[in-house]
Design an enzyme around this catalytic site. Structure first.
Site, short mmCIF file in Angstrom:
data_model
loop_
_atom_site.label_atom_id
_atom_site.label_comp_id
_atom_site.label_asym_id
_atom_site.label_seq_id
_atom_site.Cartn_x
_atom_site.Cartn_y
_atom_site.Cartn_z
CE LYS A 215 -3.25 3.01 0.37
NZ LYS A 215 -4.19 3.24 -0.35
CB CYS A 269 -3.70 9.06 -0.25
SG CYS A 269 -5.21 8.64 0.30
N1 SAJ Z 1 -1.21 14.80 -9.42
C1 SAJ Z 1 -0.18 15.42 -10.14
N2 SAJ Z 1 0.01 15.21 -11.23
C2 SAJ Z 1 -0.50 13.88 -11.95
C3 SAJ Z 1 -1.36 13.13 -11.03
C4 SAJ Z 1 -1.68 13.62 -9.81
O1 SAJ Z 1 0.06 16.80 -9.71
O2 SAJ Z 1 0.09 13.61 -13.05
C5 SAJ Z 1 -1.68 15.21 -8.02
C6 SAJ Z 1 -3.20 15.63 -8.07
O3 SAJ Z 1 -3.42 17.08 -8.67
C7 SAJ Z 1 -3.48 15.46 -6.44
C8 SAJ Z 1 -2.47 14.38 -6.05
O4 SAJ Z 1 -1.63 14.31 -7.07
O5 SAJ Z 1 -3.26 16.84 -5.85
C9 SAJ Z 1 -3.10 13.14 -5.88
O6 SAJ Z 1 -4.02 12.74 -6.80
P1 SAJ Z 1 -4.20 11.13 -7.36
O7 SAJ Z 1 -5.69 11.22 -8.43
O8 SAJ Z 1 -3.20 10.83 -7.94
O9 SAJ Z 1 -4.56 10.28 -6.09
P2 SAJ Z 1 -5.52 10.32 -4.90
O10 SAJ Z 1 -4.80 10.88 -3.68
O11 SAJ Z 1 -6.85 10.59 -5.17
O12 SAJ Z 1 -5.58 8.70 -4.58
C10 SAJ Z 1 -4.28 7.86 -4.44
C11 SAJ Z 1 -4.64 6.64 -5.46
N3 SAJ Z 1 -3.16 6.01 -5.29
C12 SAJ Z 1 -2.57 5.71 -6.58
O13 SAJ Z 1 -2.80 6.03 -7.62
C13 SAJ Z 1 -1.24 4.95 -6.57
C14 SAJ Z 1 -5.67 5.46 -4.89
O14 SAJ Z 1 -5.67 4.49 -5.98
C15 SAJ Z 1 -5.56 5.42 -3.55
O15 SAJ Z 1 -6.43 4.40 -2.96
C16 SAJ Z 1 -5.47 6.70 -2.64
O16 SAJ Z 1 -4.16 7.46 -3.10
C17 SAJ Z 1 -5.43 6.13 -1.17
O17 SAJ Z 1 -6.33 6.09 -0.58
O18 SAJ Z 1 -4.32 5.96 -0.73
#
Ligand code: SAJ
Length: 431
Positions: A215, A269
């Protein structure tokens, strides 16, 4: 999927993961009791309503509560399966706090009976499930607890992290693969039987320690890759190159897939979990620690660039577009967009307006700043300087005719047809 309708399941913690999980298990036919320390949460759920926003969750909860398969309570009762889904926050030094997990284990201990299954789902430092088992062994010396006994144990203890994306929780809880770690292989097999009742994705078994690390590794992997994109964006800006073009062209290589830069990493997360790994092995986590620092530095960099831009245009009416931590959701927790906009509001007060289609009012970070929440049409009609902080679909759809005459600082690469006041070659307007 095989459903045991006589099975009683208790889910501890009715938050973003616990409530959807409890409701889905209830829909699959088991009798579910959801436990929360908050009376307000318990009363809300028992009235068939929800206290969190998640696609389709309201209808699902209303259905299972009205059928009587989900009830909420502040008191833990006996059950066949206990699922712990409580928060694991961290302190100022980013040290993980597993206090809520241990409290949940203490609440379960007096109710445990031979044959019970205890599953931890909360994101946890490696070794936490073993600590839960050790605590149960201490509190229930009459039971043979896995890891603390020889021969077959009386109960089963396992770790199974959630990996769902906010906004898609109900879909992903069913469709995603699950990684199930047992204190013993027998515990893992028992937990797998449980998840197979409502999960369509593959259920793969391993040890509890490995599942805990899986995780943390998933979210750290993403953090490191976003840090790479964010570092490129600051480097490209320094070199006078358009980072979005560089990434788009580099990604034409068959084995390159660079993520998107932004104003930093938000949510509860990805910006948090890497620290759990760093604290577990401080001498062996240079890359993961540095990635965290790069992503934090990117937010500070955006604040600095935006402040300079606004101070260069003292007469301009400024609109910050977006507060959410990612597109198309109403979740503002740990959002870099809030951090940037609030820093601007504190420094420039009434000169700053905020557009956030998912907010009913401004978060408390804006209290006393004089900044105002306005709608998009008003911003497009009245503002001269736009700072794009979130790539909401609503903002993406603004045609060049409605923004072409404005100064733009686009931190998300939303409008590639328009010069941006930062990000390399699209820098002309601020100069
Ligand atoms: N972000 C960027 N650039 C990108 C992708 C994301 O700056 O190319 C930023 C987003 O704007 C945001 C942050 O990253 O601020 C996180 O967003 P996200 O969509 O990547 O992830 P979360 O936090 O919504 O959900 C994550 C997911 N983990 C992964 O993709 C490995 C989800 O599957 C998990 O279940 C969740 O964390 C969790 O509960 O741990």
């Amino acid at each position: 999927m095989l459903i045991d309708s006589e099975q009683k399941v208790t889910v501890l913690g009715l938050g973003y993961i616990g409530l959807p999980t409890a409701a889905l298990i209830a829909r699959s036919g088991s009798k579910v009791t959801g436990i929360d320390v908050s009376r307000h949460v318990v009363d809300t759920v028992n009235s068939g309503k929800v206290h969190i926003e998640e696609v389709d969750l309201d209808g699902l909860v209303q259905g299972v509560v009205s059928r009587g398969t989900l009830v909420a309570s502040t008191e833990v009762a006996s059950a066949d399966v206990f699922v712990i889904a409580v928060p694991t926050p961290h302190d100022e030094e980013h040290r993980p706090d597993i206090g809520h997990v241990l409290s949940a284990a203490r609440a379960i201990a007096p109710k445990l009976q031979a044959g019970n299954l205890v599953i931890l789902e909360s994101t946890s430092p490696v070794g936490t499930t073993e600590r839960v088992a050790a605590l149960l062994a201490e509190l229930r010396p009459d039971l043979k607890i896995p890891g603390a006994c020889t021969g077959a144990a009386d109960i089963f203890v396992a770790y199974c992290p959630e990996r769902v994306l906010p906004g898609r929780i109900l879909v992903e809880l069913v469709d995603n693969d699950r990684c199930i770690g047992g204190i013993t292989p027998r515990c893992a097999r028992r937990a797998m039987t449980f998840y197979r009742q409502f999960v369509r994705g593959a259920c793969v078994t391993t040890s509890a320690r490995a599942a805990e690390m899986v995780k943390l590794v998933e979210n750290s992997y993403r953090d490191v890759n976003i840090a790479f994109a964010n570092e490129l964006s600051m480097m490209a800006e320094h070199m006078g190159v358009d980072v979005w073009e560089v990434i788009r062209l580099a990604n034409r290589h068959p084995r390159v897939s660079i993520l998107q830069p932004g104003p930093g990493v938000g949510g509860h997360c990805i910006a948090v979990d890497p620290w759990f790994l760093v604290h577990g092995a401080p001498d062996h986590s240079q890359l993961i620690r540095t990635a965290r620092e790069v992503n934090l530095a990117k937010t500070a960099h955006v604040i600095g660039a935006a402040e300079m831009l606004v101070s260069q245009h003292p007469e301009a009416r400024v609109a910050c577009l977006g507060l959410a931590f990612k597109p198309n959701i109403d979740d503002f927790r740990e959002s870099p967009a809030v951090e940037v906009a609030a820093a601007l509001a504190r420094r420039f007060g009434q000169q700053i307006r905020i557009v956030e289609p998912y907010a009913r009012g401004l978060p408390m970070e804006f209290a006393g700043t004089g900044a105002e929440l306005i709608d998009l049409d008003t911003a497009l009609a009245q503002c001269d300087l736009l700072i794009v902080l979130v790539d909401h679909d609503l903002f993406k759809s603004i045609p060049i005719e409605e923004r072409g005459d404005k100064i733009v600082y686009d931190t998300r690469g939303l409008w590639l047809d328009q010069p941006s006041a930062a990000n390399g070659s699209r820098l002309h307007r601020a100069a």
